[in-house]
Write an enzyme that holds these catalytic residues in place. Structure first.
Site, PDB file in Angstrom:
ATOM      1  N   LYS A   1     -11.302  -1.237   9.532  1.00  0.00           N
ATOM      2  CA  LYS A   1     -11.390  -2.365   8.589  1.00  0.00           C
ATOM      3  C   LYS A   1     -11.891  -3.616   9.282  1.00  0.00           C
ATOM      4  O   LYS A   1     -12.017  -4.670   8.665  1.00  0.00           O
ATOM      5  CB  LYS A   1     -10.031  -2.608   7.940  1.00  0.00           C
ATOM      6  CG  LYS A   1      -9.640  -1.420   7.066  1.00  0.00           C
ATOM      7  CD  LYS A   1      -8.659  -1.762   5.999  1.00  0.00           C
ATOM      8  CE  LYS A   1      -8.423  -0.519   5.144  1.00  0.00           C
ATOM      9  NZ  LYS A   1      -7.200  -0.615   4.377  1.00  0.00           N
TER      10      LYS A   1
ATOM     11  N   GLN B   1      -5.193  -5.202   6.301  1.00  0.00           N
ATOM     12  CA  GLN B   1      -6.128  -5.953   5.461  1.00  0.00           C
ATOM     13  C   GLN B   1      -6.398  -7.342   6.030  1.00  0.00           C
ATOM     14  O   GLN B   1      -7.444  -7.931   5.774  1.00  0.00           O
ATOM     15  CB  GLN B   1      -5.551  -6.063   4.040  1.00  0.00           C
ATOM     16  CG  GLN B   1      -6.568  -6.333   2.970  1.00  0.00           C
ATOM     17  CD  GLN B   1      -7.718  -5.338   2.973  1.00  0.00           C
ATOM     18  OE1 GLN B   1      -8.873  -5.716   3.104  1.00  0.00           O
ATOM     19  NE2 GLN B   1      -7.410  -4.063   2.848  1.00  0.00           N
TER      20      GLN B   1
ATOM     21  N   HIS C   1       0.864  -1.175   0.000  1.00  0.00           N
ATOM     22  CA  HIS C   1       0.000   0.000   0.000  1.00  0.00           C
ATOM     23  C   HIS C   1       0.910   1.239   0.000  1.00  0.00           C
ATOM     24  O   HIS C   1       2.005   1.206   0.553  1.00  0.00           O
ATOM     25  CB  HIS C   1      -0.807  -0.071   1.300  1.00  0.00           C
ATOM     26  CG  HIS C   1      -1.967   0.846   1.395  1.00  0.00           C
ATOM     27  ND1 HIS C   1      -1.835   2.159   1.741  1.00  0.00           N
ATOM     28  CD2 HIS C   1      -3.289   0.619   1.224  1.00  0.00           C
ATOM     29  CE1 HIS C   1      -3.047   2.707   1.784  1.00  0.00           C
ATOM     30  NE2 HIS C   1      -3.941   1.795   1.472  1.00  0.00           N
TER      31      HIS C   1
ATOM     32  N   CYS D   1      -4.380   2.306  -4.030  1.00  0.00           N
ATOM     33  CA  CYS D   1      -3.184   2.748  -3.306  1.00  0.00           C
ATOM     34  C   CYS D   1      -2.032   1.765  -3.475  1.00  0.00           C
ATOM     35  O   CYS D   1      -1.225   1.575  -2.559  1.00  0.00           O
ATOM     36  CB  CYS D   1      -3.459   2.937  -1.820  1.00  0.00           C
ATOM     37  SG  CYS D   1      -4.689   4.160  -1.448  1.00  0.00           S
TER      38      CYS D   1
ATOM     39  N   ASP E   1       2.216  -5.117   8.226  1.00  0.00           N
ATOM     40  CA  ASP E   1       1.014  -4.300   8.084  1.00  0.00           C
ATOM     41  C   ASP E   1      -0.180  -5.254   8.055  1.00  0.00           C
ATOM     42  O   ASP E   1      -0.418  -5.944   7.075  1.00  0.00           O
ATOM     43  CB  ASP E   1       1.145  -3.495   6.782  1.00  0.00           C
ATOM     44  CG  ASP E   1      -0.165  -2.838   6.350  1.00  0.00           C
ATOM     45  OD1 ASP E   1      -1.187  -2.977   7.058  1.00  0.00           O
ATOM     46  OD2 ASP E   1      -0.147  -2.190   5.291  1.00  0.00           O
TER      47      ASP E   1
HETATM   48  C1  LIG Z   1      -6.209   0.241   4.425  1.00  0.00           C
HETATM   49  C2  LIG Z   1      -4.811  -0.192   4.407  1.00  0.00           C
HETATM   50  C3  LIG Z   1      -3.787   0.646   4.911  1.00  0.00           C
HETATM   51  C4  LIG Z   1      -4.046   2.040   5.412  1.00  0.00           C
HETATM   52  O1  LIG Z   1      -4.881   2.060   6.525  1.00  0.00           O
HETATM   53  P1  LIG Z   1      -5.370   3.446   7.131  1.00  0.00           P
HETATM   54  O2  LIG Z   1      -6.487   3.066   8.037  1.00  0.00           O
HETATM   55  O3  LIG Z   1      -5.817   4.292   5.972  1.00  0.00           O
HETATM   56  O4  LIG Z   1      -4.211   4.066   7.835  1.00  0.00           O
HETATM   57  C5  LIG Z   1      -2.491   0.169   4.897  1.00  0.00           C
HETATM   58  N1  LIG Z   1      -2.203  -1.063   4.424  1.00  0.00           N
HETATM   59  C6  LIG Z   1      -3.151  -1.895   3.946  1.00  0.00           C
HETATM   60  C7  LIG Z   1      -2.770  -3.245   3.442  1.00  0.00           C
HETATM   61  C8  LIG Z   1      -4.479  -1.489   3.915  1.00  0.00           C
HETATM   62  O5  LIG Z   1      -5.412  -2.307   3.430  1.00  0.00           O
END
Ligand SMILES: *Cc1c(COP(=O)(O)O)cnc(C)c1O
Length: 407
Positions: free
Chosen positions: A227, A204, A124, A365, A201
């Site tokens: 999320k 997701q 991302h 993104c 991260d």
């Molecule tokens: C949505 C997402 C982000 C960013 O999350 P925010 O809530 O906008 O800070 C980063 N990495 C992944 C894989 C995402 O799906």
């Protein structure tokens, strides 16, 4: 499709799913961008503002005590959910982006010219820019783990990239653009062998996979509440206490200091060192409620149901001639990115919206992934446990209709 979930009962918890869009029943398939919020979480927010809204960690008065207790209980819920050893290793953030920037900024003083940072090719934007900025500040070099046509990381290439120069490895647990579940166990283990720290991260992944952070032995892990059925503007960063003790504070302000004079400030203990200023108190408490809600349903049941839904949607969509799915990894979850030959994804998304179907179109993104496939973007349908097989049928019919109108 066999399911142990009572979908109709679950859907009643989400009033938004009953609304109409452009005169059609809403079919919400943009869960990878943000999930919907159940009444149980909304009620937690209402209860907070109706009952005990106050600033935390400061007041002797009852409301402040109640708010502080609720906020710290939420921290413990997060700790338990992700199997974290100590509650002070849970840092409340405004979301994944904040968590990543906190770590990237903190690493400035640990890196020197020629050190290497390894990131995956399917990141991302929020996971690329902070490392580029860190490289600019320190002279470190960014190395990229390539991916193959299926949208899987090329693990041999990863192992070749690692050396004693590698100081940090960053990778998403699940790709938001392709749905690939990355082999983070292998990534973490190999990075540790060369002495590198790892940040995963989990933004997701968190709605689909309950990560056991102690078993993973990961150094940092970050998620966003929005999320996973929580509100926007709140998330958590996990850090191993050894790292959090070494890492300098990200922001100065109230809450994060133990003692202040004009000559010197002593920072507060963990986690407060990283929680400057008044936090998103209500959001943190609601994040805890969201975890309760999802755990009540159960992550095994959620994963099983969503896998069935994604498989069904994959088969149905592939029956449309000219439709190509990007991201066909063996291990993937809840995201289908696709295009139809000769049609711009934006045009498909616009027609689907007219039919009440919410999907995402564009680069999600993750521009480097689009460049890899040499496409401007994709249509992305992403599923949650409250979606149904009938909604998949509406999606497939909508895509067919869009195709007929546009070809
Ligand atoms: C949505 C997402 C982000 C960013 O999350 P925010 O809530 O906008 O800070 C980063 N990495 C992944 C894989 C995402 O799906």
């Amino acid at each position: 499709m066999e399911t142990s979930l009572d979908i109709q009962a679950i859907r009643k918890d989400f009033p938004i799913l009953q609304r109409q869009v452009n005169g059609q029943p809403l079919v919400y398939l943009d869960n990878a961008a943000t999930s919907q919020t159940p009444d149980q979480v909304v009620n937690t927010i209402v209860d907070y503002y109706h009952g005990y809204n106050a600033n935390i960690h400061r007041g002797v008065h009852t409301l402040s005590q109640e708010a502080t207790d609720a906020y710290e209980i939420a921290r413990q819920k997060i700790q338990k959910h992700f199997n974290i050893a100590h509650s002070y290793e849970v840092i409340f953030t405004s979301g994944t982006t904040h968590g990543i920037n906190l770590v990237a900024t903190g690493f400035t003083s640990f890196l020197k010219k020629g050190d290497e940072i390894v990131v995956s090719a399917m990141e991302h934007h929020s996971n690329i820019v902070p490392w580029q900025m860190l490289c600019e500040r320190t002279g470190a070099v960014l190395k990229v783990i390539p991916m193959n046509q299926e949208g899987e990381l090329v693990m041999d290439a990863y192992h070749d990239l690692l050396s004693d120069k590698t100081k940090l490895v960053f990778c998403n647990h699940v790709s938001n653009a392709l749905g690939t579940v990355n082999p983070i166990e292998e990534i973490i283990e190999a990075a540790h062998k060369v002495g590198a720290a790892v940040l995963i991260d989990g933004a997701q992944a968190a709605a689909h996979i309950k990560a056991d952070l102690q078993a993973l032995d990961v150094d940092f892990y970050t998620v966003s509440a929005h999320k996973m059925c929580g509100p926007t503007g709140v998330g958590m960063l996990y850090g191993k206490q050894e790292w959090l003790k070494k890492l300098p504070p990200y922001q100065g302000g109230g809450e994060m200091i133990a003692e202040v004079t004009f000559e010197k400030t002593t920072y507060a203990d963990l986690p407060h060192k990283f929680e400057a200023g008044t936090p998103n108190i209500c959001g943190g408490i609601a994040f805890g409620a969201a975890l309760d809600y999802m755990n009540n349903i159960g992550f095994d049941a959620i994963a099983h149901y969503e896998d069935g839904l994604m498989q069904y949607a994959t088969e149905q969509l592939l029956s449309i001639e000219g439709l190509r799915i990007y991201g066909t990894a063996k291990n993937k979850t809840s995201v289908i990115s696709f295009n139809i030959e000769g049609i711009h994804p934006y045009d498909i998304g616009t027609i689907l919206d007219k039919l009440g179907i919410a999907v995402r179109t564009g680069h999600h993104c993750a521009q480097p992934i689009m460049d890899f496939y040499k496409i401007p973007g994709t249509v992305r349908a992403s599923f949650s446990f409250y979606n149904t097989k009938e909604e998949v049928d509406v999606l497939v019919a909508g895509v067919k209709r869009a195709k007929n109108m546009l070809v």
